[in-house]
Motif scaffolding. Structure first.
Motif, mmCIF file in Angstrom:
data_model
loop_
_atom_site.group_PDB
_atom_site.id
_atom_site.type_symbol
_atom_site.label_atom_id
_atom_site.label_comp_id
_atom_site.label_asym_id
_atom_site.label_seq_id
_atom_site.Cartn_x
_atom_site.Cartn_y
_atom_site.Cartn_z
ATOM 1 N N ARG A 68 -4.417 111.428 -10.906
ATOM 2 C CA ARG A 68 -2.959 111.599 -10.877
ATOM 3 C C ARG A 68 -2.600 112.927 -11.508
ATOM 4 O O ARG A 68 -3.023 113.219 -12.638
ATOM 5 N N ILE A 90 -4.659 93.429 -9.805
ATOM 6 C CA ILE A 90 -4.346 94.066 -11.082
ATOM 7 C C ILE A 90 -5.328 95.216 -11.283
ATOM 8 O O ILE A 90 -6.394 95.230 -10.661
ATOM 9 N N ALA A 91 -4.957 96.166 -12.113
ATOM 10 C CA ALA A 91 -5.921 97.198 -12.508
ATOM 11 C C ALA A 91 -5.785 97.429 -14.001
ATOM 12 O O ALA A 91 -4.673 97.439 -14.540
ATOM 13 N N ARG A 138 1.224 91.063 -3.707
ATOM 14 C CA ARG A 138 1.626 92.069 -2.710
ATOM 15 C C ARG A 138 2.412 91.439 -1.565
ATOM 16 O O ARG A 138 2.303 90.235 -1.307
ATOM 17 N N GLY A 155 -1.988 96.395 -15.289
ATOM 18 C CA GLY A 155 -0.790 95.971 -14.581
ATOM 19 C C GLY A 155 -1.119 95.684 -13.141
ATOM 20 O O GLY A 155 -2.078 96.240 -12.585
ATOM 21 N N LYS A 194 -7.895 98.305 -1.289
ATOM 22 C CA LYS A 194 -8.238 96.960 -1.763
ATOM 23 C C LYS A 194 -7.411 95.922 -1.012
ATOM 24 O O LYS A 194 -7.883 94.823 -0.749
ATOM 25 N N GLN A 244 -5.351 101.379 -4.179
ATOM 26 C CA GLN A 244 -4.414 100.317 -3.826
ATOM 27 C C GLN A 244 -4.475 99.850 -2.367
ATOM 28 O O GLN A 244 -4.695 98.690 -2.087
ATOM 29 N N GLN A 258 -10.341 103.091 -13.754
ATOM 30 C CA GLN A 258 -9.710 101.765 -13.760
ATOM 31 C C GLN A 258 -10.743 100.683 -13.472
ATOM 32 O O GLN A 258 -11.723 100.921 -12.753
ATOM 33 N N HIS A 283 6.690 99.393 -9.718
ATOM 34 C CA HIS A 283 5.222 99.306 -9.783
ATOM 35 C C HIS A 283 4.640 100.166 -8.660
ATOM 36 O O HIS A 283 4.155 101.251 -8.898
ATOM 37 N N HIS A 284 4.672 99.704 -7.458
ATOM 38 C CA HIS A 284 4.395 100.533 -6.281
ATOM 39 C C HIS A 284 5.010 99.849 -5.074
ATOM 40 O O HIS A 284 5.409 98.688 -5.168
ATOM 41 N N GLU A 326 2.114 106.322 -5.719
ATOM 42 C CA GLU A 326 2.216 105.361 -6.827
ATOM 43 C C GLU A 326 2.985 105.992 -7.962
ATOM 44 O O GLU A 326 2.746 105.707 -9.123
ATOM 45 N N SER A 344 -5.025 105.490 -6.926
ATOM 46 C CA SER A 344 -5.756 104.234 -7.167
ATOM 47 C C SER A 344 -6.201 103.766 -5.787
ATOM 48 O O SER A 344 -5.694 104.249 -4.787
#
Ligand code: ASP
Length: 584
Positions: A221, A530-531, A488, A484, A202, A199, A235, A447-448, A175, A197
């Motif tokens: 991170r 979002i997180a 997806r 943000g 989820k 990501q 988060q 973003h990712h 990320e 995260s």
């Protein structure tokens, strides 16, 4: 059964007069006034004054005089009305006439004063964090954090979100930051990564049918640190299935409104404004604009061309802001702003000003090149009135926008153009999907890599990747990025194409993200999420800049916890077990 206390130290009021009570706490301060000794007894609920009257009990008073800062005591006594009241604190109308007390534990003299204002430096307080945490301001922060956590859980659970935990020992999810890694003893030579995260998890939960997920979760991170960054942070991480961008935005706008209402009694009656990424950069030079005040950018290059002022003639952009009522800025003040802008962190070459005098004339640092008529054109373009100050920067567009953003924020702060308790949220939408690394020419995800392109822009994937806009959005409040997210990709084919565009070979994509690509082949629903940065949200609501004061045990700027001395070396045995050889 022993009962230490009947009440806490923030609880007793005038209504409790003559009641017999027991209290416990820490001695914050003692005052010895001849026949009377007063002690401020503290716990996390507040401070209660204890009174010892020598004429009533000589021995007890003598014993009380021996109490020192931060001793822990248990007292028994009667609530009395105070003769001199302190209306600044909730318990300020009463005091306890102490009849008996016990020292539960003594304390060494603390290395700094444990009061609202402390004399302890940052480093010392970090080494004794357990003492710093006794201070009321920090206790208030952690209580605020607790309430925001509870309200988040209440609100989201109320609209069918499930809190589901995801693992901390995982495989790297790229990320944008570096991963923290953990060596595996059972699989020597292999490493887990700590999640930047949750990501991918989820997203997998969406494939599994848990269509509304959230988690208040630690993320890790390995980045360079600033005041608002920590290597491990929290988060509010969320994901929803069967949604479009609009659904996600409106759902979480609801959460944020609820949090502001419950914590600060602030009602946002209207929808939060939205602005595209391109507009945000154009108007404010930032993708997290602070819109509490004006001073939007004016592009005046065309008005400045052709007057032999080489700096403007050669510049790609000339950007001006109008500072209301600041024509009386002194030369000294402008010089110091110029020096501030020239520091390497900002890197501006210089600052041009135009003062719009009260008499309708203009005074400028470029008078030599531009006559009054020219300057009046600039002024009217910038909507500057008599008494205003125009500040101008020039150069390459991107850097000038960045520099002007810094200048705009600094001036707003210097001139207090906003109130502390004013909150201006704004959604920034339509972020670019990819960013080009100017040095290497490679693209990376803004973003990712799991963010979906806008369907109408997918055609650019092979021709002009930089033109693709994403279904990605950020929420900024007062210039702080609080959250943000994005819609997806849920289709294997498209995800593979994006990986290719990001420079992953087929094999690399398979080895890193095979599990996700595979899941996309088993009925992945459309999804997005979002997180929110929980620590930041707390700091924002607590009106403070640093997230550190909202984290019980934060790391310092070098990523260290100096109290427990982490990170630290492993001993030989540990290294052997893990199969590690550490380079000196
Ligand atoms: N995982 C993302 C982040 O940490 C947030 C999201 O896209 O939901 O920024």
């Amino acid at each position: 059964m022993k009962m230490y206390r009947t009440h806490n130290n923030g609880e007793l009021r005038i209504e409790n007069i003559d009641q017999k009570v027991k209290l416990c706490g820490w001695v914050q301060k003692a005052r010895d006034l001849g026949g009377m000794t007063f002690i401020d007894l503290r716990d996390r609920y507040g401070i209660t004054q204890l009174a010892f009257n020598e004429t009533l009990d000589k021995d007890l008073s003598a014993k009380a005089r021996k109490l020192n800062r931060e001793w822990v005591i248990e007292v028994e006594g009667v609530v009395k009305e105070r003769s001199s009241k302190n209306l600044k604190i909730n318990t300020g109308e009463i005091e306890i006439e102490v009849e008996e007390f016990t020292v539960l534990n003594e304390s060494k003299t603390p290395p700094f004063t444990i009061e609202n204002e402390t004399d302890g430096g940052e480093e010392l307080r970090m080494n004794y964090r357990f003492l710093d945490l006794r201070r009321t301001p920090l206790q208030r922060n952690l209580m605020l954090r607790h309430r925001i956590g509870i309200e988040t859980r209440k609100y989201l659970s109320g609209i069918d979100f499930l809190e589901i935990e995801t693992p901390y020992l995982i495989k790297s999810t790229p990320e944008g930051a570096r991963d923290f890694v953990v060596p595996s003893r059972m699989n020597q030579g292999d490493f887990y990564a700590l999640p930047q995260s949750p990501q991918t998890f989820k997203q997998l939960l969406m494939v599994s049918g848990y269509d509304r997920y959230f988690q208040i979760v630690k993320c890790f991170r390995d980045e360079d640190l600033r005041a608002d960054r920590q290597p491990e942070f929290t988060q509010i991480d969320c994901e929803m299935a069967f949604v479009e961008q609009e659904d996600v935005i409106m759902t979480f706008e609801g959460l944020i409104k609820h949090l502001f209402k419950s914590e600060k009694n602030i009602n946002f009656d209207k929808d939060f404004p939205r602005i595209t990424y391109t507009q945000a950069i154009q108007r404010f030079g930032s993708d997290k604009p602070d819109i509490r005040f004006g001073m939007e950018f004016n592009y005046i290059k065309e008005l400045t061309n052709g007057f032999n002022f080489k700096i403007f003639d050669d510049a790609e952009s000339v950007i001006a802001i109008c500072v209301k009522g600041a024509a009386d800025y002194s030369r000294k003040k402008i010089d110091s702003l110029t020096d501030w802008l020239k520091r390497p962190q900002i890197g501006a070459k210089g600052l041009i000003y135009v003062k719009c005098n009260e008499d309708g004339t203009y005074k400028s640092s470029v008078d030599k090149f531009y006559n009054q008529k020219c300057l009046s054109k600039w002024a009217s373009y910038c909507e500057a009135k008599n008494g205003d100050l125009i500040l101008v920067l020039s150069g390459n567009t991107i850097s000038t926008q960045k520099q002007m953003n810094e200048l705009r924020l600094k001036i707003a702060k210097d001139l207090s153009l906003y109130k502390d308790d004013e909150y201006s949220p704004v959604w920034v939408v339509d972020f670019p999907l990819l960013e080009k690394d100017e040095e290497t020419g490679n693209f990376h995800a803004m973003h990712h890599p799991f963010t979906s392109p806008k369907p109408e822009d997918i055609g650019f994937l092979t021709s002009h990747p930089e033109k693709i806009r994403a279904n990605a959005y950020d929420l900024a409040i007062n210039g702080v990025e609080v959250g943000g997210g994005s819609i997806r990709i849920h289709d294997r084919d498209l995800q593979e194409k994006v990986f290719t565009c990001l420079g992953f070979s087929k094999e690399e994509a398979e080895s890193q993200f095979g599990f996700l690509l595979n899941a996309f082949e088993y009925g992945a629903p459309p999804h997005g999420g979002i997180a929110f940065g929980f620590d930041r949200l707390c700091a924002l609501m607590g009106n403070q800049d640093s997230i550190r004061d909202f984290i019980a045990f934060p790391k310092n700027n070098s990523g260290k916890d100096t109290m427990i001395d982490a990170p630290s070396r492993l001993n030989e045995e540990q290294k052997n077990e893990l199969g590690l050889i550490v380079k000196q």
